[in-house]
Design a protein around this motif. Structure first.
Motif, PDB file in Angstrom:
ATOM      1  N   ALA A  19       6.587  -4.841  -0.829  1.00 45.79           N
ATOM      2  CA  ALA A  19       6.771  -6.203  -1.330  1.00 45.79           C
ATOM      3  C   ALA A  19       6.365  -7.241  -0.289  1.00 45.79           C
ATOM      4  O   ALA A  19       5.711  -8.242  -0.612  1.00 45.79           O
ATOM      5  CB  ALA A  19       8.223  -6.410  -1.750  1.00 45.79           C
ATOM      6  N   VAL A  20       6.732  -7.021   0.963  1.00 47.04           N
ATOM      7  CA  VAL A  20       6.412  -8.024   1.980  1.00 47.04           C
ATOM      8  C   VAL A  20       4.915  -8.049   2.272  1.00 47.04           C
ATOM      9  O   VAL A  20       4.342  -9.114   2.540  1.00 47.04           O
ATOM     10  CB  VAL A  20       7.234  -7.799   3.271  1.00 47.04           C
ATOM     11  N   VAL A  21       4.254  -6.899   2.197  1.00 48.68           N
ATOM     12  CA  VAL A  21       2.798  -6.889   2.371  1.00 48.68           C
ATOM     13  C   VAL A  21       2.129  -7.675   1.246  1.00 48.68           C
ATOM     14  O   VAL A  21       1.197  -8.459   1.480  1.00 48.68           O
ATOM     15  CB  VAL A  21       2.262  -5.441   2.426  1.00 48.68           C
ATOM     16  N   GLU A  22       2.616  -7.494   0.018  1.00 52.59           N
ATOM     17  CA  GLU A  22       2.048  -8.232  -1.113  1.00 52.59           C
ATOM     18  C   GLU A  22       2.236  -9.735  -0.930  1.00 52.59           C
ATOM     19  O   GLU A  22       1.298 -10.521  -1.133  1.00 52.59           O
ATOM     20  CB  GLU A  22       2.710  -7.767  -2.412  1.00 52.59           C
ATOM     21  N   LEU A  23       3.432 -10.144  -0.529  1.00 49.33           N
ATOM     22  CA  LEU A  23       3.701 -11.575  -0.353  1.00 49.33           C
ATOM     23  C   LEU A  23       2.954 -12.141   0.851  1.00 49.33           C
ATOM     24  O   LEU A  23       2.418 -13.255   0.797  1.00 49.33           O
ATOM     25  CB  LEU A  23       5.206 -11.803  -0.195  1.00 49.33           C
ATOM     26  N   ALA A  24       2.906 -11.375   1.943  1.00 53.76           N
ATOM     27  CA  ALA A  24       2.226 -11.849   3.152  1.00 53.76           C
ATOM     28  C   ALA A  24       0.710 -11.867   2.981  1.00 53.76           C
ATOM     29  O   ALA A  24       0.003 -12.454   3.802  1.00 53.76           O
ATOM     30  CB  ALA A  24       2.605 -10.973   4.342  1.00 53.76           C
ATOM     31  N   SER A  25       0.214 -11.238   1.927  1.00 53.61           N
ATOM     32  CA  SER A  25      -1.209 -11.316   1.608  1.00 53.61           C
ATOM     33  C   SER A  25      -1.541 -12.623   0.898  1.00 53.61           C
ATOM     34  O   SER A  25      -2.717 -12.964   0.734  1.00 53.61           O
ATOM     35  CB  SER A  25      -1.620 -10.133   0.719  1.00 53.61           C
ATOM     36  N   GLN A  26      -0.492 -13.352   0.489  1.00 52.25           N
ATOM     37  CA  GLN A  26      -0.679 -14.609  -0.229  1.00 52.25           C
ATOM     38  C   GLN A  26      -0.423 -15.834   0.643  1.00 52.25           C
ATOM     39  O   GLN A  26      -1.000 -16.899   0.415  1.00 52.25           O
ATOM     40  CB  GLN A  26       0.257 -14.648  -1.440  1.00 52.25           C
ATOM     41  N   ARG A  27       0.440 -15.678   1.657  1.00 49.60           N
ATOM     42  CA  ARG A  27       0.746 -16.791   2.561  1.00 49.60           C
ATOM     43  C   ARG A  27       1.398 -16.230   3.823  1.00 49.60           C
ATOM     44  O   ARG A  27       1.835 -15.077   3.832  1.00 49.60           O
ATOM     45  CB  ARG A  27       1.671 -17.805   1.893  1.00 49.60           C
ATOM     46  N   PRO A  28       1.474 -17.027   4.894  1.00 52.26           N
ATOM     47  CA  PRO A  28       2.063 -16.530   6.139  1.00 52.26           C
ATOM     48  C   PRO A  28       3.485 -16.027   5.934  1.00 52.26           C
ATOM     49  O   PRO A  28       4.251 -16.584   5.144  1.00 52.26           O
ATOM     50  CB  PRO A  28       2.033 -17.763   7.056  1.00 52.26           C
ATOM     51  N   VAL A  29       3.835 -14.981   6.654  1.00 56.71           N
ATOM     52  CA  VAL A  29       5.154 -14.369   6.482  1.00 56.71           C
ATOM     53  C   VAL A  29       6.271 -15.344   6.837  1.00 56.71           C
ATOM     54  O   VAL A  29       7.385 -15.240   6.309  1.00 56.71           O
ATOM     55  CB  VAL A  29       5.261 -13.078   7.324  1.00 56.71           C
ATOM     56  N   SER A  30       5.999 -16.311   7.696  1.00 57.27           N
ATOM     57  CA  SER A  30       7.022 -17.293   8.067  1.00 57.27           C
ATOM     58  C   SER A  30       7.432 -18.163   6.885  1.00 57.27           C
ATOM     59  O   SER A  30       8.471 -18.827   6.929  1.00 57.27           O
ATOM     60  CB  SER A  30       6.520 -18.182   9.208  1.00 57.27           C
ATOM     61  N   ARG A  31       6.629 -18.164   5.827  1.00 62.73           N
ATOM     62  CA  ARG A  31       6.936 -18.979   4.648  1.00 62.73           C
ATOM     63  C   ARG A  31       7.525 -18.155   3.507  1.00 62.73           C
ATOM     64  O   ARG A  31       7.693 -18.655   2.389  1.00 62.73           O
ATOM     65  CB  ARG A  31       5.673 -19.691   4.168  1.00 62.73           C
ATOM     66  N   ILE A  32       7.827 -16.904   3.783  1.00 64.53           N
ATOM     67  CA  ILE A  32       8.431 -16.025   2.773  1.00 64.53           C
ATOM     68  C   ILE A  32       9.941 -16.039   2.959  1.00 64.53           C
ATOM     69  O   ILE A  32      10.436 -15.862   4.074  1.00 64.53           O
ATOM     70  CB  ILE A  32       7.900 -14.584   2.910  1.00 64.53           C
ATOM     71  N   THR A  33      10.675 -16.245   1.882  1.00 66.12           N
ATOM     72  CA  THR A  33      12.131 -16.262   1.975  1.00 66.12           C
ATOM     73  C   THR A  33      12.695 -14.870   1.708  1.00 66.12           C
ATOM     74  O   THR A  33      12.066 -14.047   1.026  1.00 66.12           O
ATOM     75  CB  THR A  33      12.748 -17.246   0.972  1.00 66.12           C
ATOM     76  N   VAL A  34      13.873 -14.631   2.235  1.00 67.47           N
ATOM     77  CA  VAL A  34      14.542 -13.355   1.995  1.00 67.47           C
ATOM     78  C   VAL A  34      14.829 -13.187   0.507  1.00 67.47           C
ATOM     79  O   VAL A  34      14.692 -12.091  -0.048  1.00 67.47           O
ATOM     80  CB  VAL A  34      15.839 -13.264   2.817  1.00 67.47           C
ATOM     81  N   ALA A  35      15.206 -14.272  -0.154  1.00 71.64           N
ATOM     82  CA  ALA A  35      15.546 -14.196  -1.576  1.00 71.64           C
ATOM     83  C   ALA A  35      14.356 -13.716  -2.406  1.00 71.64           C
ATOM     84  O   ALA A  35      14.498 -12.826  -3.261  1.00 71.64           O
ATOM     85  CB  ALA A  35      16.027 -15.556  -2.071  1.00 71.64           C
ATOM     86  N   GLU A  36      13.170 -14.295  -2.176  1.00 77.24           N
ATOM     87  CA  GLU A  36      12.021 -13.880  -2.982  1.00 77.24           C
ATOM     88  C   GLU A  36      11.546 -12.484  -2.604  1.00 77.24           C
ATOM     89  O   GLU A  36      11.079 -11.725  -3.465  1.00 77.24           O
ATOM     90  CB  GLU A  36      10.882 -14.889  -2.863  1.00 77.24           C
ATOM     91  N   LEU A  37      11.679 -12.121  -1.337  1.00 77.12           N
ATOM     92  CA  LEU A  37      11.294 -10.775  -0.929  1.00 77.12           C
ATOM     93  C   LEU A  37      12.212  -9.741  -1.565  1.00 77.12           C
ATOM     94  O   LEU A  37      11.751  -8.718  -2.090  1.00 77.12           O
ATOM     95  CB  LEU A  37      11.338 -10.652   0.596  1.00 77.12           C
ATOM     96  N   ALA A  38      13.513 -10.004  -1.535  1.00 75.96           N
ATOM     97  CA  ALA A  38      14.467  -9.075  -2.139  1.00 75.96           C
ATOM     98  C   ALA A  38      14.209  -8.934  -3.635  1.00 75.96           C
ATOM     99  O   ALA A  38      14.228  -7.821  -4.182  1.00 75.96           O
ATOM    100  CB  ALA A  38      15.893  -9.557  -1.883  1.00 75.96           C
ATOM    101  N   GLU A  39      13.944 -10.058  -4.295  1.00 77.05           N
ATOM    102  CA  GLU A  39      13.664 -10.006  -5.732  1.00 77.05           C
ATOM    103  C   GLU A  39      12.394  -9.205  -6.006  1.00 77.05           C
ATOM    104  O   GLU A  39      12.351  -8.386  -6.929  1.00 77.05           O
ATOM    105  CB  GLU A  39      13.516 -11.424  -6.284  1.00 77.05           C
ATOM    106  N   ARG A  40      11.373  -9.417  -5.201  1.00 78.80           N
ATOM    107  CA  ARG A  40      10.100  -8.705  -5.385  1.00 78.80           C
ATOM    108  C   ARG A  40      10.290  -7.200  -5.189  1.00 78.80           C
ATOM    109  O   ARG A  40       9.676  -6.391  -5.890  1.00 78.80           O
ATOM    110  CB  ARG A  40       9.070  -9.242  -4.384  1.00 78.80           C
ATOM    111  N   ALA A  41      11.154  -6.833  -4.247  1.00 78.10           N
ATOM    112  CA  ALA A  41      11.381  -5.414  -3.954  1.00 78.10           C
ATOM    113  C   ALA A  41      12.409  -4.780  -4.883  1.00 78.10           C
ATOM    114  O   ALA A  41      12.573  -3.556  -4.881  1.00 78.10           O
ATOM    115  CB  ALA A  41      11.840  -5.254  -2.511  1.00 78.10           C
ATOM    116  N   GLY A  42      13.117  -5.612  -5.655  1.00 75.32           N
ATOM    117  CA  GLY A  42      14.125  -5.080  -6.567  1.00 75.32           C
ATOM    118  C   GLY A  42      15.406  -4.668  -5.877  1.00 75.32           C
ATOM    119  O   GLY A  42      16.080  -3.724  -6.305  1.00 75.32           O
TER     120      GLY A  42
END
Length: 200
Positions: A19-42
């Motif tokens: 999930a974090v690789v997918e999100l970090a492929s869209q924008r810098p990891v510093s702009r990814i929140t724990v909430a959206e990462l957790a939701e993406r990973a289920g």
């Protein structure tokens, strides 16, 4: 999977890394929140915090795990007796292949001045690799200087070269490999690093 590891833990770790690789492929990891990462990973946020502190942590795990596949190939070729210059180019090319596989992650992370986490992780990885290599190395060409200082010098140089490649579309993967090999110390490819750490 390590013997005794709970399969649920393995699945959760894998889901968070993916999930974090997918999100970090869209924008810098510093702009990814724990909430959206957790939701993406289920998974729940509590589950995330049981394992990690920030989204950078599982991302670095994912990148390191992929880099290790290249190191294992290098170790096999070294055990088979491949010459030093060939191993140097192989190791460099394997890193370049890794960066290419995670190209979108690196393009977002390495060009954002506010997001040094991935760059710093690369430097740590290359520095640890160099220290390990030098601790096993033997031969008359081995310099009698502090290995940690040499490792940091090489690590920052290689990470900087990768940043230049990622930032400039005119620079090819072959350009990176050629430049890195050309800039490597002449003695590096002449060292025998087949010993186990700590042996004489």
């Amino acid at each position: 999977m390590t013997k005794g590891t709970d399969p649920r833990v393995t699945r959760t770790t894998s889901a968070l890394r993916q999930a974090v690789v997918e999100l970090a492929s869209q924008r810098p990891v510093s702009r990814i929140t724990v909430a959206e990462l957790a939701e993406r990973a289920g998974v729940t946020r509590a589950t995330f915090y049981n394992r990690y502190s920030t989204p950078l942590d599982p991302l670095v795990e994912a990148l390191y795990a992929d880099l290790e596949t290249g190191h294992r190939l290098e170790d096999r070729r070294r055990a088979e007796g491949a010459p030093g210059p060939e191993l140097l180019r192989l190791a460099t090319a394997e890193v370049a292949d890794h960066v290419e596989r995670f190209g979108d992650v690196y393009r977002h992370a390495l060009v954002d001045p506010a997001d040094r986490g991935v760059y710093d992780a690369l430097v740590r990885h290359f520095s640890d690799y160099a220290v390990s290599f030098l601790s096993r190395a033997a031969g008359p060409d081995l310099p009698g200087v502090k290995h940690q200082v040499v490792a940091e010098f090489l690590a920052h140089g290689f990470a900087g070269a990768i940043t230049a490649w990622v930032a400039d579309p005119s620079v090819t993967k072959e350009d990176l490999v050629d430049a890195a090999v050309a800039c490597a110390p002449a003695w590096w490819a002449q060292l025998d690093a087949t010993r186990s750490p700590g042996t004489a």
